[in-house]
Design an enzyme around this catalytic site. Structure first.
Site, PDB file in Angstrom:
ATOM      1  N   GLU A   1      12.649   1.775   7.623  1.00 43.37           N
ATOM      2  CA  GLU A   1      12.358   0.558   8.393  1.00 43.37           C
ATOM      3  C   GLU A   1      13.330   0.415   9.559  1.00 43.37           C
ATOM      4  OE1 GLU A   1      13.419   0.916   5.369  1.00 43.37           O
ATOM      5  OE2 GLU A   1      14.626  -0.741   4.612  1.00 43.37           O
TER       6      GLU A   1
ATOM      7  N   CYS B   1      22.800  14.774   5.911  1.00 46.44           N
ATOM      8  CA  CYS B   1      23.103  15.029   4.497  1.00 46.44           C
ATOM      9  C   CYS B   1      23.772  16.384   4.338  1.00 46.44           C
ATOM     10  CB  CYS B   1      21.841  14.985   3.668  1.00 46.44           C
ATOM     11  SG  CYS B   1      20.708  16.280   4.119  1.00 46.44           S
TER      12      CYS B   1
HETATM   13  P1  NAD Z   1      18.312   4.814   1.925  1.00 41.72           P
HETATM   14  O1  NAD Z   1      18.308   5.261   0.505  1.00 41.72           O
HETATM   15  O2  NAD Z   1      18.956   3.533   2.273  1.00 41.72           O
HETATM   16  O3  NAD Z   1      16.790   4.697   2.443  1.00 41.72           O
HETATM   17  C1  NAD Z   1      15.854   5.726   2.226  1.00 41.72           C
HETATM   18  C2  NAD Z   1      14.492   5.097   1.969  1.00 41.72           C
HETATM   19  O4  NAD Z   1      14.525   4.376   0.747  1.00 41.72           O
HETATM   20  C3  NAD Z   1      14.070   4.122   3.053  1.00 41.72           C
HETATM   21  O5  NAD Z   1      12.716   4.352   3.368  1.00 41.72           O
HETATM   22  C4  NAD Z   1      14.310   2.770   2.437  1.00 41.72           C
HETATM   23  O6  NAD Z   1      13.362   1.820   2.855  1.00 41.72           O
HETATM   24  C5  NAD Z   1      14.200   3.008   0.946  1.00 41.72           C
HETATM   25  N1  NAD Z   1      15.150   2.216   0.163  1.00 41.72           N
HETATM   26  C6  NAD Z   1      16.404   1.849   0.501  1.00 41.72           C
HETATM   27  N2  NAD Z   1      16.997   1.171  -0.488  1.00 41.72           N
HETATM   28  C7  NAD Z   1      16.112   1.096  -1.491  1.00 41.72           C
HETATM   29  C8  NAD Z   1      16.140   0.529  -2.806  1.00 41.72           C
HETATM   30  N3  NAD Z   1      17.210  -0.122  -3.255  1.00 41.72           N
HETATM   31  N4  NAD Z   1      15.043   0.650  -3.581  1.00 41.72           N
HETATM   32  C9  NAD Z   1      13.951   1.308  -3.137  1.00 41.72           C
HETATM   33  N5  NAD Z   1      13.877   1.858  -1.904  1.00 41.72           N
HETATM   34  C10 NAD Z   1      14.928   1.770  -1.083  1.00 41.72           C
HETATM   35  O7  NAD Z   1      18.902   6.021   2.772  1.00 41.72           O
HETATM   36  P2  NAD Z   1      19.277   6.022   4.319  1.00 41.72           P
HETATM   37  O8  NAD Z   1      20.515   5.204   4.505  1.00 41.72           O
HETATM   38  O9  NAD Z   1      18.100   5.730   5.139  1.00 41.72           O
HETATM   39  O10 NAD Z   1      19.622   7.570   4.536  1.00 41.72           O
HETATM   40  C11 NAD Z   1      20.899   8.101   4.343  1.00 41.72           C
HETATM   41  C12 NAD Z   1      21.035   8.777   3.008  1.00 41.72           C
HETATM   42  O11 NAD Z   1      20.034   9.776   2.865  1.00 41.72           O
HETATM   43  C13 NAD Z   1      22.353   9.504   2.827  1.00 41.72           C
HETATM   44  O12 NAD Z   1      22.833   9.267   1.530  1.00 41.72           O
HETATM   45  C14 NAD Z   1      21.980  10.976   3.004  1.00 41.72           C
HETATM   46  O13 NAD Z   1      22.839  11.879   2.367  1.00 41.72           O
HETATM   47  C15 NAD Z   1      20.619  10.996   2.428  1.00 41.72           C
HETATM   48  N6  NAD Z   1      19.853  12.127   2.922  1.00 41.72           N
HETATM   49  C16 NAD Z   1      19.664  13.187   2.096  1.00 41.72           C
HETATM   50  C17 NAD Z   1      18.984  14.293   2.552  1.00 41.72           C
HETATM   51  C18 NAD Z   1      18.788  15.481   1.658  1.00 41.72           C
HETATM   52  O14 NAD Z   1      17.941  16.298   1.970  1.00 41.72           O
HETATM   53  N7  NAD Z   1      19.540  15.591   0.570  1.00 41.72           N
HETATM   54  C19 NAD Z   1      18.471  14.333   3.857  1.00 41.72           C
HETATM   55  C20 NAD Z   1      18.661  13.214   4.675  1.00 41.72           C
HETATM   56  C21 NAD Z   1      19.352  12.112   4.197  1.00 41.72           C
END
Ligand code: NAD
Length: 521
Positions: free
Chosen positions: A200, A305
């Protein structure tokens, strides 16, 4: 509220004028349901702001229950025909899509710079790494081939990889184009339909990609994009028509989605957080090691990541630290459209505050801040969420080592030997990526065998496998059994059917019907 500057404004206006689903000038982001870009009727909206100026770019809907239901219905309807569409037609879609992404990569990159804050060159990389998955999906007719064997006289058994149904993809903020492109092509070429929920915080690139899918000839309902926060994620986990969920993001959401999705019988793959160590051996090519670590630690403001977030200096390589600091100091932190910018702001004021708090914790816990990026100011961007390049010396007990910082902060640890370095890495809960810098083949070989991390670079700082391979992060960086893209991607989005058939050649012979009692001899 601040306004976009002269570099960013024309790009924002062009995006708003040329694309149906996204706005960069304060308008609403649309849902994409059944081939239509539709305005949500919700009363709840999230602001998308430029992280370098806090200018409002767009508002993203918390999709209503009935809009979500419409998207699932559209995807379910589309599945009936798309799953029966020939593999050649599905291949044609990805061939067209790769061309359209190439032609429109500047628009995608501009949207990413505006909403996410990374530099224009880095945003192009975000698009390119996703494009490579689209390109690899073009090989689907060969990759989908099953096995066949004549198992008895005139009897064949064959396996067929068949699609699952409606699948869902939930994306993070840090790669607004790449992550949707990890899942859209793989789900579609295998005959599934998809509901994509972008972050979002930066949904623009996903909306441009949705429009490109339409232009590439994808029938309505095969890919749908719906927006929202936790309620939308929970609706995805709970809906009985959704068969599989691909998630990329942080630990908390990933664990929640994995548990909730699998409890409803769904297949779930969840890529999560990381702490990636780069080991620098005393025999390393110093120049290569230092440049690689600086690029991988600070690129995208450390919001990858696979960023190197820990430099593990072994033995005499500890003497490299002053040079590492000197090179980090030279980085140009700036707005993403500025010429020569090395990295931009972090995603939000809250993220900046958290990162600066973790830097402060180093001092509180007895570590040393050897390069301090707190309170960093960038000319022309007084409101930007900038954190300057930061290097801290810590021990493994400290918070800055234990937590994923996700900012431009390199944590430095020291070790006497390679074995000590391996002990440190293997004790860490994460297993996304790691790298070693050495000129010794045997040292590299030992490291590769003994390190318990899924993606390993030998003199390669960010060893993300190209999409003919599959993502292979492990330990706490992944939940599920089957990785993203490559063979894993095909297996994730399909299930096997085996068909055993009997067509007796002798049944073709003989003109007269037998009237004797059948005995099956
Ligand atoms: P995030 O977990 O906050 O959000 C990811 C998605 O989950 C979003 O679409 C969000 O709307 C949803 N979301 C967020 N909180 C939620 C909750 N409590 N319950 C259900 N859904 C929820 O992650 P971010 O801040 O957008 O991205 C950064 C993170 O992603 C870092 O930890 C990074 O390491 C990880 N990441 C991992 C990879 C990989 O391939 N391992 C790749 C990219 C990013």
């Amino acid at each position: 509220m601040a306004a976009l500057n002269a570099l960013a404004r024309p790009k924002a206006e062009k995006l708003s004028a040329e694309w149906k689903g996204t706005s960069a000038t304060g308008g609403n982001t649309k849902n994409f349901i059944g081939g239509e870009f539709v305005e949500s009727q919700t009363s709840e909206w999230f602001d998308v702001v430029d992280p370098s100026t806090q200018t409002l770019l767009s508002r993203v809907p918390q999709t209503t229950d009935s809009e979500f239901e419409q998207a699932v219905k559209a995807a379910s309807e589309a599945f009936k025909t798309w799953s029966r569409t020939s593999v050649i037609r599905r291949q044609r879609f990805v061939i067209e899509l790769q061309q359209l992404i190439r032609e429109n990569s500047d628009a995608l990159a501009a949207s990413i710079v505006l909403e996410q804050g990374k530099t224009f060159a880095d945003a192009q990389g975000d698009v390119l790494r996703g494009l490579q998955v689209v390109e690899s999906a073009i090989a689907i007719p060969s990759n989908l081939m099953g096995d066949k064997l004549e198992v008895a006289k005139d009897m064949d058994t064959e396996t067929r990889k068949v699609p699952l149904g409606v699948c869902a993809s939930i994306a993070p903020f840090n790669f607004p184009a790449m992550i949707p492109l990890w899942t859209i092509p793989m789900a579609a070429v295998t005959g599934n339909t998809l509901i994509l929920k972008p972050s979002e915080r930066d949904p623009g690139a996903a909306m441009i990609i949705a429009e490109l899918c339409q232009r590439a000839g994808l029938p309505p309902g095969v890919v749908n994009v719906i927006h929202g926060g936790v309620p939308t994620v929970n609706a995805i986990c709970d809906h009985p028509a959704i068969k599989a969920i691909s998630f990329v993001g942080g630990d908390r959401a990933g664990k929640h989605i994995y548990e909730r999705g699998t409890s409803h019988g769904k297949r779930v793959q969840a890529n999560m957080g990381a702490k990636n160590h780069a080991v620098v051996m005393p025999d390393a090519n110093k120049n290569l090691a230092l440049n690689s670590i600086i690029g991988a630690a600070f690129g995208a403001a450390g919001q990858r990541c696979m960023a190197i977030s820990v430099a593990l200096l072994v033995g005499e390589a500890q003497a490299f630290l002053p040079d590492l600091i000197e090179r980090a100091k030279k980085l140009n932190v700036n707005g993403g459209f500025e010429k020569g910018a090395d990295f931009g702001p972090v995603i939000s004021p809250k993220a900046k505050e958290r990162i600066e708090g973790l830097i402060a914790s180093v001092q509180e816990e007895g570590g040393e801040i050897v390069l301090d990026g707190r309170g960093y100011t960038v000319e022309g961007y007084p409101e930007g969420n900038f954190v300057g390049p930061t290097i801290v010396k810590v021990t493994t007990e400290m918070k800055a080592y234990k937590e994923e910082i996700f900012g431009p902060v390199l944590v430095v640890l020291t070790a006497d030997t390679l074995d000590d370095a391996l002990d440190i890495i293997n004790a860490n809960k994460y297993g996304n990526g790691t790298a070693i810098f050495t000129q010794s083949g045997p040292t590299a070989r030992k490291f590769e065998h003994e390190v318990e991390v899924g993606q390993i670079g030998i003199n390669v700082p960010i060893p993300v496998p190209l999409p003919m391979f599959s993502w292979s992060g492990n330990k706490a960086s992944f939940l599920g059994d089957i990785g993203f893209y490559g063979k894993g991607g095909i297996n994730f989005y399909t299930q096997n059917k085996t068909i055993t058939s009997l067509w007796k050649a002798e049944d073709a012979a003989g003109q007269r019907a037998s009237v004797n009692m059948p005995t099956h001899n």
